[in-house]
Motif scaffolding. Structure first.
Motif, PDB file in Angstrom:
ATOM      1  N   SER A  97       0.724  -1.440   0.015  1.00 52.48           N
ATOM      2  CA  SER A  97      -0.119   0.008   0.126  1.00 52.48           C
ATOM      3  C   SER A  97       0.768   1.368   0.017  1.00 52.48           C
ATOM      4  O   SER A  97       0.721   2.201  -0.785  1.00 52.48           O
ATOM      5  CB  SER A  97      -0.991  -0.107   1.239  1.00 52.48           C
ATOM      6  OG  SER A  97      -1.744   1.139   1.483  1.00 52.48           O
ATOM      7  N   ASN A  98       2.023   1.254   0.959  1.00 54.38           N
ATOM      8  CA  ASN A  98       2.962   2.583   0.904  1.00 54.38           C
ATOM      9  C   ASN A  98       3.452   2.607  -0.426  1.00 54.38           C
ATOM     10  O   ASN A  98       3.869   3.601  -0.923  1.00 54.38           O
ATOM     11  CB  ASN A  98       3.775   2.306   2.090  1.00 54.38           C
ATOM     12  CG  ASN A  98       3.173   2.496   3.492  1.00 54.38           C
ATOM     13  OD1 ASN A  98       2.331   3.029   3.257  1.00 54.38           O
ATOM     14  ND2 ASN A  98       3.820   1.973   4.517  1.00 54.38           N
ATOM     15  N   MET A  99       4.134   1.569  -0.924  1.00 47.59           N
ATOM     16  CA  MET A  99       4.879   1.616  -2.256  1.00 47.59           C
ATOM     17  C   MET A  99       3.916   1.983  -3.231  1.00 47.59           C
ATOM     18  O   MET A  99       4.532   2.724  -4.197  1.00 47.59           O
ATOM     19  CB  MET A  99       5.470  -0.004  -2.396  1.00 47.59           C
ATOM     20  CG  MET A  99       6.568  -0.298  -1.998  1.00 47.59           C
ATOM     21  SD  MET A  99       7.223  -1.911  -2.270  1.00 47.59           S
ATOM     22  CE  MET A  99       7.750  -1.593  -3.897  1.00 47.59           C
ATOM     23  N   PHE A 103       3.539   5.558  -7.293  1.00 49.17           N
ATOM     24  CA  PHE A 103       3.022   5.496  -8.551  1.00 49.17           C
ATOM     25  C   PHE A 103       1.632   6.115  -8.748  1.00 49.17           C
ATOM     26  O   PHE A 103       1.256   6.301  -9.850  1.00 49.17           O
ATOM     27  CB  PHE A 103       3.215   3.995  -9.137  1.00 49.17           C
ATOM     28  CG  PHE A 103       4.542   3.403  -8.690  1.00 49.17           C
ATOM     29  CD1 PHE A 103       5.632   3.690  -9.760  1.00 49.17           C
ATOM     30  CD2 PHE A 103       4.707   2.566  -7.731  1.00 49.17           C
ATOM     31  CE1 PHE A 103       6.778   3.053  -9.667  1.00 49.17           C
ATOM     32  CE2 PHE A 103       6.062   1.984  -7.660  1.00 49.17           C
ATOM     33  CZ  PHE A 103       6.975   2.414  -8.490  1.00 49.17           C
ATOM     34  N   VAL A 104       0.747   5.886  -7.668  1.00 47.59           N
ATOM     35  CA  VAL A 104      -0.465   6.513  -7.827  1.00 47.59           C
ATOM     36  C   VAL A 104      -0.860   7.404  -6.730  1.00 47.59           C
ATOM     37  O   VAL A 104      -0.056   7.428  -5.751  1.00 47.59           O
ATOM     38  CB  VAL A 104      -1.714   5.397  -7.661  1.00 47.59           C
ATOM     39  CG1 VAL A 104      -1.736   4.198  -8.680  1.00 47.59           C
ATOM     40  CG2 VAL A 104      -1.579   4.656  -6.392  1.00 47.59           C
ATOM     41  N   ASN A 105      -1.862   8.444  -6.946  1.00 44.77           N
ATOM     42  CA  ASN A 105      -2.058   9.418  -5.900  1.00 44.77           C
ATOM     43  C   ASN A 105      -3.006   8.863  -4.817  1.00 44.77           C
ATOM     44  O   ASN A 105      -3.656   7.948  -4.903  1.00 44.77           O
ATOM     45  CB  ASN A 105      -2.680  10.589  -6.654  1.00 44.77           C
ATOM     46  CG  ASN A 105      -4.125  10.346  -6.989  1.00 44.77           C
ATOM     47  OD1 ASN A 105      -4.858   9.465  -6.661  1.00 44.77           O
ATOM     48  ND2 ASN A 105      -4.518  11.299  -8.203  1.00 44.77           N
ATOM     49  N   MET A 151     -10.978   3.989 -11.360  1.00 43.26           N
ATOM     50  CA  MET A 151      -9.480   3.479 -12.260  1.00 43.26           C
ATOM     51  C   MET A 151      -9.531   3.671 -13.638  1.00 43.26           C
ATOM     52  O   MET A 151      -8.351   3.589 -14.323  1.00 43.26           O
ATOM     53  CB  MET A 151      -9.344   1.838 -11.871  1.00 43.26           C
ATOM     54  CG  MET A 151      -9.108   1.789 -10.357  1.00 43.26           C
ATOM     55  SD  MET A 151      -7.896   2.728  -9.719  1.00 43.26           S
ATOM     56  CE  MET A 151      -7.881   1.863  -7.893  1.00 43.26           C
ATOM     57  N   TYR A 152     -10.706   3.520 -14.494  1.00 41.73           N
ATOM     58  CA  TYR A 152     -10.645   3.641 -15.849  1.00 41.73           C
ATOM     59  C   TYR A 152     -10.064   4.785 -16.265  1.00 41.73           C
ATOM     60  O   TYR A 152      -9.958   6.053 -16.012  1.00 41.73           O
ATOM     61  CB  TYR A 152     -11.909   3.653 -16.490  1.00 41.73           C
ATOM     62  CG  TYR A 152     -12.115   3.820 -17.937  1.00 41.73           C
ATOM     63  CD1 TYR A 152     -11.669   2.925 -18.873  1.00 41.73           C
ATOM     64  CD2 TYR A 152     -12.622   4.993 -18.509  1.00 41.73           C
ATOM     65  CE1 TYR A 152     -11.686   2.979 -20.159  1.00 41.73           C
ATOM     66  CE2 TYR A 152     -12.698   5.126 -19.866  1.00 41.73           C
ATOM     67  CZ  TYR A 152     -11.855   4.159 -20.652  1.00 41.73           C
ATOM     68  OH  TYR A 152     -12.171   4.226 -22.060  1.00 41.73           O
ATOM     69  N   LYS A 153      -8.875   4.652 -17.371  1.00 43.07           N
ATOM     70  CA  LYS A 153      -8.298   5.988 -17.955  1.00 43.07           C
ATOM     71  C   LYS A 153      -8.595   6.056 -19.332  1.00 43.07           C
ATOM     72  O   LYS A 153      -8.291   5.191 -19.985  1.00 43.07           O
ATOM     73  CB  LYS A 153      -6.648   5.449 -17.722  1.00 43.07           C
ATOM     74  CG  LYS A 153      -6.000   5.494 -16.202  1.00 43.07           C
ATOM     75  CD  LYS A 153      -6.126   6.906 -15.697  1.00 43.07           C
ATOM     76  CE  LYS A 153      -5.660   6.946 -14.144  1.00 43.07           C
ATOM     77  NZ  LYS A 153      -5.796   8.144 -13.651  1.00 43.07           N
ATOM     78  N   ASP A 154      -8.769   7.488 -19.852  1.00 44.29           N
ATOM     79  CA  ASP A 154      -8.881   7.573 -21.150  1.00 44.29           C
ATOM     80  C   ASP A 154      -7.888   8.564 -21.687  1.00 44.29           C
ATOM     81  O   ASP A 154      -7.878   9.552 -20.896  1.00 44.29           O
ATOM     82  CB  ASP A 154     -10.411   7.994 -21.439  1.00 44.29           C
ATOM     83  CG  ASP A 154     -11.017   8.938 -20.178  1.00 44.29           C
ATOM     84  OD1 ASP A 154     -12.164   8.977 -20.164  1.00 44.29           O
ATOM     85  OD2 ASP A 154     -10.205   9.501 -19.776  1.00 44.29           O
ATOM     86  N   ASN A 155      -7.339   8.326 -22.905  1.00 42.78           N
ATOM     87  CA  ASN A 155      -6.301   9.109 -23.530  1.00 42.78           C
ATOM     88  C   ASN A 155      -5.205   9.839 -22.758  1.00 42.78           C
ATOM     89  O   ASN A 155      -4.944  10.773 -22.357  1.00 42.78           O
ATOM     90  CB  ASN A 155      -7.310  10.410 -23.916  1.00 42.78           C
ATOM     91  CG  ASN A 155      -8.399   9.906 -25.031  1.00 42.78           C
ATOM     92  OD1 ASN A 155      -8.210   9.231 -25.730  1.00 42.78           O
ATOM     93  ND2 ASN A 155      -9.382  10.549 -24.915  1.00 42.78           N
ATOM     94  N   GLY A 163       3.494   3.396 -15.454  1.00 42.08           N
ATOM     95  CA  GLY A 163       3.826   3.659 -13.974  1.00 42.08           C
ATOM     96  C   GLY A 163       2.590   3.249 -12.941  1.00 42.08           C
ATOM     97  O   GLY A 163       2.790   2.785 -11.908  1.00 42.08           O
ATOM     98  N   GLU A 164       1.329   4.015 -13.326  1.00 40.57           N
ATOM     99  CA  GLU A 164       0.046   3.681 -12.620  1.00 40.57           C
ATOM    100  C   GLU A 164      -0.260   2.480 -12.651  1.00 40.57           C
ATOM    101  O   GLU A 164      -0.814   1.846 -11.567  1.00 40.57           O
ATOM    102  CB  GLU A 164      -0.955   4.690 -13.121  1.00 40.57           C
ATOM    103  CG  GLU A 164      -0.664   6.139 -12.900  1.00 40.57           C
ATOM    104  CD  GLU A 164      -2.133   6.818 -12.980  1.00 40.57           C
ATOM    105  OE1 GLU A 164      -3.309   6.318 -13.064  1.00 40.57           O
ATOM    106  OE2 GLU A 164      -1.694   8.103 -12.722  1.00 40.57           O
ATOM    107  N   GLY A 165      -0.087   1.394 -13.664  1.00 36.10           N
ATOM    108  CA  GLY A 165      -0.307   0.022 -13.831  1.00 36.10           C
ATOM    109  C   GLY A 165       0.110  -0.705 -12.696  1.00 36.10           C
ATOM    110  O   GLY A 165      -0.325  -1.526 -12.034  1.00 36.10           O
ATOM    111  N   PHE A 166       1.860  -0.250 -12.571  1.00 34.05           N
ATOM    112  CA  PHE A 166       2.428  -1.143 -11.372  1.00 34.05           C
ATOM    113  C   PHE A 166       1.745  -0.569 -10.056  1.00 34.05           C
ATOM    114  O   PHE A 166       1.723  -1.557  -9.266  1.00 34.05           O
ATOM    115  CB  PHE A 166       3.846  -0.702 -11.551  1.00 34.05           C
ATOM    116  CG  PHE A 166       4.799  -1.558 -10.528  1.00 34.05           C
ATOM    117  CD1 PHE A 166       4.701  -2.888 -10.454  1.00 34.05           C
ATOM    118  CD2 PHE A 166       5.407  -0.759  -9.639  1.00 34.05           C
ATOM    119  CE1 PHE A 166       5.476  -3.541  -9.732  1.00 34.05           C
ATOM    120  CE2 PHE A 166       6.440  -1.434  -8.507  1.00 34.05           C
ATOM    121  CZ  PHE A 166       6.412  -2.828  -8.686  1.00 34.05           C
TER     122      PHE A 166
END
Length: 313
Positions: A97-99, A103-105, A151-155, A163-166
């Motif tokens: 969770s900390n790691m 990569f994500v906010n 979580m869905y990302k567009d464009n 990065g966010e995927g990891f």
């Protein structure tokens, strides 16, 4: 008179949960996502096992103090194997969770972690042989829908997605570890009637042992100490964060014992909701209209599950 006393105690407990974890969340984001400046150089804090070691050590000391003072409980018969296994999954959940915050906010982390009922239900069905109500499945579906929309990302550029995927993989791992921890804790309660104070102390003690071994043998300890020498502010953040986490755990245990898990669940869910808003305000983690709607779905599902998820129909 007793009603007023009970209401006053509830206000203190919920205020304690709010204040401790609100400040905890701000410090955690500052520590894991912030930049530390040393002359012309800037660097990020990346010592997650050392951070978890510090948190668990403070929790362990705090739990021991509670057990010998205000939270006196009868002798504990729980097997060490249960404590060691649950501590390992608890530790891995915290580290992942900390790691993930690298990569994500923070709002993404909070919303993803709010999906905890999903893996808990899966593990409960597969390992514990539990049967859940139709209402429970409906509320969990609402939470899942909210998380997917959020979580869905567009464009978005491919590099950002990687990065966010990891980060999201780490959050999934954290959820899986959380669900295993809950499953083992259920077995502990069922077989040994394990009390909260003993559980808090022993799980954190084993977590200190496991994280200590990793920190020592990976060489992270020396790099961590050098980082603290360069950036003394980080040490202040870690100490304050650990104290807030320990106090927050105490208020959660107090709320559960005095007012039941439902009241505690409502308080912690509301706190998470405000944490998302605070992260947007303090750290500029702007959310799309779609993500605000998704956040609403997630927390609506959590609230409904808190109130009605335990009923049979």
């Amino acid at each position: 008179m007793s009603q007023h006393h009970g209401a006053g105690k509830l206000i203190i407990c919920t205020a304690g949960i709010f204040v401790c974890y609100f400040y905890f969340a701000i410090l955690q984001e500052k520590l894991t996502r912030g930049q530390y400046v040393d002359g012309d150089n800037t660097e990020k804090f990346t010592y997650m096992f050392a951070l978890v070691f510090a948190q668990c050590a403070v929790n362990c000391i705090f739990a021991k103090l509670l057990l010998v003072t205000v939270m006196k409980q009868e002798e504990d018969t729980t097997k060490n194997l249960y404590y060691a296994t649950s501590a390992l999954t608890y530790l891995l959940a915290m580290v992942s969770s900390n790691m993930a915050l690298q990569f994500v906010n923070y709002p993404t982390q909070v919303v993803a972690k709010a999906a905890k009922p999903i893996p808990i239900m899966i593990m409960g069905s597969l390992i514990g042989g539990k049967v859940y109500s139709f209402k429970k499945y409906c509320f969990v579906t609402l939470i899942v829908t909210g998380v997917v929309i959020f979580m869905y990302k567009d464009n978005v550029p491919l590099k950002t997605i990687e990065g966010e995927g990891f980060g999201k993989i780490l959050l999934v791992l954290s959820l899986m570890m959380d669900s295993l921890t809950s499953t083992i804790q259920e077995k502990m309660r069922g077989e040994h009637k394990t009390k909260s104070g003993h559980m808090m102390f022993n799980m954190n003690m084993w977590s200190v042992f496991f994280s200590g071994v990793v920190v020592l043998f990976s060489g992270e300890l020396f790099n961590f100490l050098k980082f603290l020498q360069r950036h003394p502010a980080a040490l202040h953040h870690i100490i304050t964060l650990s104290i807030c986490g320990a106090l927050g755990q105490y208020f959660i245990f107090l709320t559960v014992s005095e007012f039941g898990p439902l009241t505690c669940s409502v308080a912690t869910t509301t706190r998470k909701c405000f944490t998302v808003i605070a992260s947007v305000i303090f750290f500029g983690n702007s959310l799309l209209p779609r993500q605000w709607l998704a956040t609403f779905f997630v927390f609506l599902g959590l609230f409904l599950d808190s109130f009605y998820g335990k009923t049979k129909l």
